[in-house]
Design an enzyme around this catalytic site. Structure first.
Site, short mmCIF file in Angstrom:
data_model
loop_
_atom_site.label_atom_id
_atom_site.label_comp_id
_atom_site.label_asym_id
_atom_site.label_seq_id
_atom_site.Cartn_x
_atom_site.Cartn_y
_atom_site.Cartn_z
N PHE A 70 -5.76 -1.06 2.68
CA PHE A 70 -4.46 -1.28 2.04
C PHE A 70 -3.58 -0.04 2.25
O PHE A 70 -3.99 1.08 1.99
CB PHE A 70 -4.65 -1.54 0.54
CG PHE A 70 -3.34 -1.69 -0.19
CD1 PHE A 70 -2.47 -2.72 0.13
CD2 PHE A 70 -2.98 -0.78 -1.17
CE1 PHE A 70 -1.25 -2.85 -0.53
CE2 PHE A 70 -1.76 -0.90 -1.83
CZ PHE A 70 -0.89 -1.94 -1.51
N GLN A 71 -2.37 -0.25 2.73
CA GLN A 71 -1.39 0.80 2.99
C GLN A 71 -1.90 1.87 3.95
O GLN A 71 -1.60 3.04 3.82
CB GLN A 71 -0.91 1.44 1.68
CG GLN A 71 -0.15 0.43 0.83
CD GLN A 71 0.67 1.05 -0.27
OE1 GLN A 71 0.29 2.08 -0.81
NE2 GLN A 71 1.79 0.42 -0.61
#
Ligand SMILES: Cc1ncc(C[n+]2csc(CCOP(=O)(O)OP(=O)(O)O)c2C)c(N)n1
Ligand SMILES: [Mg+2]
Lengths: 165, 574
Positions: free
Chosen positions: B115-116
């Protein structure tokens, strides 16, 4: 004009990608590229075979030098030097005639047969780019080439001159 | 005795404090929350929260251009980092030092599309001077020191430090060890000009009959304005600046012949075209200067001084290349002039000056005023008047940028702040904010357009939070003026997507953000309204000036022509 650049640089993650990125970003050519650590493990050495006129080569050399990781850049083609490339060629060797012929060609070029299968020979050869290219041509004439892998050129200056820190 | 240990986040902030960093411009997110926590627990370094990471980069950039101190940006992994890309590229093109602290997912997640997670080092590689993948808490302070050293020395530029979350967390600690005296074996930035080349240059300079000193952003960056001015006066030579170099010599100086290039003065471009010797100092023969390279100054011998060897003979071949820090090289040239017995003489270049003065007399920046339409040029002149010529002018990109460069003579370096190399719309306002943070008592003006201002207009909110009372002057021509100008001149007047058909009410918008908004739409009101705008202290004032939408920027080099082939005005060439 074909040139061979030797680059001494920090053996750090990302260093190689900066070199490769620079060449693509600035539309410089890469004909071949070899990279490995040197005897001094904190350093890598890259040999790039490229081509371009004097102006382009001047820019390439300067731009490569400008990268922070790069310690030294030399144009080997400016002076007497030695160039070597290694090639492994896998060829069809179905019958006696072809086998003999492949062996004969390998001998003439001072190559070695390094793997033998039922219908396959793998030949190894070192030399400069020209020698390797003509070797492949000759083999191609004689039998069917199944696979070719070239290492790309490495090079070193003749005589005392050395690329070191 | 036990040695005190710190988390990576704490080490980072300690390192910044040690390097005298006053401000971090940034925006939080998951990967950098430990850093935000460390910021919260100290007060040596302040953090300014922007509304978009791009603005953080431009704010840091503006701060740096005005102060000379390296700006610091902090952004979270993934979108936070990618939002910084435009600002990093902007700084890179103009050789502005910047350190970007880029959060990253934890080391064990890198490469797994976490994530990210974005590879910010990879994304930014072509637009940074260098970058670091920081991989251990121990090395963190030294990586920071190295990053600053690289960003600030030699040809300056942005440096990215990737900081994985696991080296920032509280349970991963190390003592604070930082080597401030950085040495990097592959990097030697302190270059003096080669003595033989200096001799050659001086020989050419002393024999020149039509010398031009052409200077760029390098003079500003190197703080070499005084030395340049002394050299110009000593030689009695004409001096022209690039868009990036304005303020390198005072815009009011007799020897200053104006900006050169695409929208430069006739006298500057003519002087270049007719020069026998061009002394280029910290300039890089950009295509916005040269026009068609093949036709560029065919009769001139070029002495090119630059710290970056790649800039020399890249576009235009240099006859005397000199690699070195421009301030050092000017001193060397001056010393060599002394050594060969050169004496200043106010009659030097007498004939050359009389020729130049004829071009000057064409008054290429003259324009016609109108009874009921405000001309954009007038607005800049009015800003000049009401700031006594002492303001920091931070510009966006477009016609208004060129008008600001042409009609506001900059007395000092660092007074003119604009995105010259990348031409980044949206730069001006956050850059002005960065300047105002550094110089709260000075007039800081953002000269912008109705298009550009909307690219970072959200920062009005930041200005309210931290009380950053810049003056925004929008030369509102209800269009993407520079695009429209090209469409008028090159595309048969077909205004494809160059209108801004649904402009907001900028006055109300400024008010909605808690600031003062003003609109000016008649020439008769211009002066009094400007006076009022600049008399308001401690409030951000947004001045929306409705200007003549048909105005073009002149002079303008004719495409594919020589450096001095220009349109003087519509249908009139020189
Ligand atoms: C981020 C970005 N997108 C597009 C451009 C191309 N561009 C250059 S000037 C301009 C028009 C700017 O309009 P405005 O801010 O209103 O200024 P004006 O020219 O009207 O004074 C555009 C679109 C740019 N420089 N930057
Ligand atoms: Mg506009």
């Amino acid at each position: 004009m074909r040139r061979i650049l030797s680059i001494l640089l920090e053996n750090e993650p990302g260093a190689l990608s900066r070199i490769v990125g620079l060449f693509s970003q600035r539309a410089f050519n890469i004909e071949s590229l070899c990279v490995a650590a040197t005897d001094e493990p904190t350093l890598s050495r890259i040999t790039i075979s490229t081509f371009g006129d004097d102006k382009v080569l001047e820019q390439i050399t300067k731009q490569v030098n400008k990268l922070i990781d790069v310690i030294k850049v030399a144009d080997l083609t400016e002076r007497p030097h030695i160039e070597r490339e290694i090639v492994l060629v896998k060829v069809l060797a179905m019958n006696n005639k072809t086998r003999t012929e492949v062996k004969r060609i390998a001998d003439i070029f001072r190559g070695d047969i390094v793997d033998v299968g039922k219908q396959i020979y793998t030949v190894q050869l070192t030399g400069d780019e020209d020698k390797i290219s003509s070797f492949i041509d000759v083999l191609n004439h004689e039998t069917e080439i199944i696979e070719v892998v070239r290492s790309g050129t490495v090079g070193i200056a003749r005589g005392e001159k050395a690329l070191r820190v | 005795m036990t040695i005190e240990r710190f988390s990576g986040a704490e080490l980072l902030i300690k390192a910044l404090a040690e390097l005298d960093v006053e401000y971090i411009f940034g925006y939080p997110g998951g990967s950098v929350l430990d850093i935000y926590d460390a910021i919260f627990r100290q007060d040596a370094v302040s953090h300014l929260l922007v509304r978009h990471e791009q603005a953080a980069t431009h704010m840091a950039d503006g701060y740096t251009r005005a102060t000379g101190k390296c700006g610091v940006v902090l952004a979270t992994s993934g979108p936070g980092n990618t939002n910084c890309i435009t600002g990093i590229a902007t700084a890179y093109m103009d050789s502005i030092p910047m350190v970007v602290l880029a959060g990253q997912v934890a080391s064990n997640l890198i490469g797994g599309d976490a994530f990210q997670e974005t590879d910010i080092v990879g994304c930014s590689r072509p637009i940074v001077k260098h970058s670091f993948n920081c991989r251990s808490v121990e090395e963190l302070p030294n990586v920071v020191a190295k990053a600053f050293y690289l960003a600030e020395t030699g040809r300056p530029g942005p440096v990215v430090i990737e900081l994985p979350k696991d080296i920032l967390i509280p349970d991963n600690t190390a003592p604070f060890v930082m080597e401030k005296d950085v040495k990097i074996r592959s990097y030697n930035p302190n270059v003096k000009g080669h003595t033989k080349q200096i001799k050659k240059a001086v020989e050419k300079i002393t024999k020149a009959e039509r010398l031009v000193i052409y200077t760029g952003g390098g003079i500003v960056i190197a703080n070499a304005a005084e030395q340049l001015t002394a050299l110009v006066e000593r030689l009695n030579a004409p001096c022209t600046n690039t868009l990036m170099g304005l303020g390198g010599i005072s815009g009011l100086h007799d020897n200053f012949i104006g900006m050169l290039g695409m929208h430069g003065s006739v006298e500057a471009n003519k002087a270049m075209a007719n020069a026998d010797i061009i002394l280029a100092l910290g300039a890089r023969f950009d295509d916005r200067v040269t026009n068609k390279v093949e036709k560029f100054c065919p009769n001139a011998k070029i002495i090119h001084v630059d710290i970056d060897p790649t800039s020399i003979s890249k576009t235009v071949n240099a006859h005397v290349p000199i690699v070195g820090l421009v301030d050092v090289v000017i001193d060397q040239i001056t010393a060599e002039l002394d050594a060969v017995g050169h004496k200043p003489n106010k009659d030097d270049f007498k004939e050359w000056w009389s020729e130049i003065n004829k071009w000057r007399a064409l008054n290429s920046f003259s324009y016609e005023t109108s009874k009921d339409l405000i001309k954009p040029q007038q607005v800049i002149e009015s800003i000049y008047k009401h700031t006594q010529g002492d303001a920091y002018i931070c510009s966006d990109v477009g016609q208004h940028q060129m008008f600001a460069a042409q009609y506001y003579p900059f007395k000092k370096p660092r007074q003119w702040i604009n995105s010259g190399g990348l031409g980044t719309m949206g730069f001006g306002f956050p850059a002005a904010m960065g300047v105002k943070v550094a110089f709260p008592d000075s007039h800081v003006v953002c000269v912008t357009g109705d298009g550009s201002i909307q690219m970072n207009i959200q920062e009005m909110s930041t200005c309210l939070q931290y009380n950053i009372p810049v003056v925004i002057v929008a030369l509102n021509n209800r269009s993407l003026g520079m695009v429209r100008q090209w469409q008028d001149m090159i595309y048969g007047g077909r205004h494809s997507s160059s209108y801004m058909e649904s402009l907001p009410d900028f006055v109300k918008l400024a008010e909605a953000y808690g600031h003062v908004g003003m609109q000016i739409n008649h020439p008769d009101e211009l002066d009094s309204a400007m006076e009022k705008a600049f008399s308001i202290k401690n409030r951000l004032v947004f001045v929306d000036v409705l200007v003549d939408e048909k105005e073009h920027v002149y002079p303008m080099q004719i495409r594919f022509g020589a450096v001095d082939e220009m349109w003087l005005k519509k249908g009139e060439k020189v």
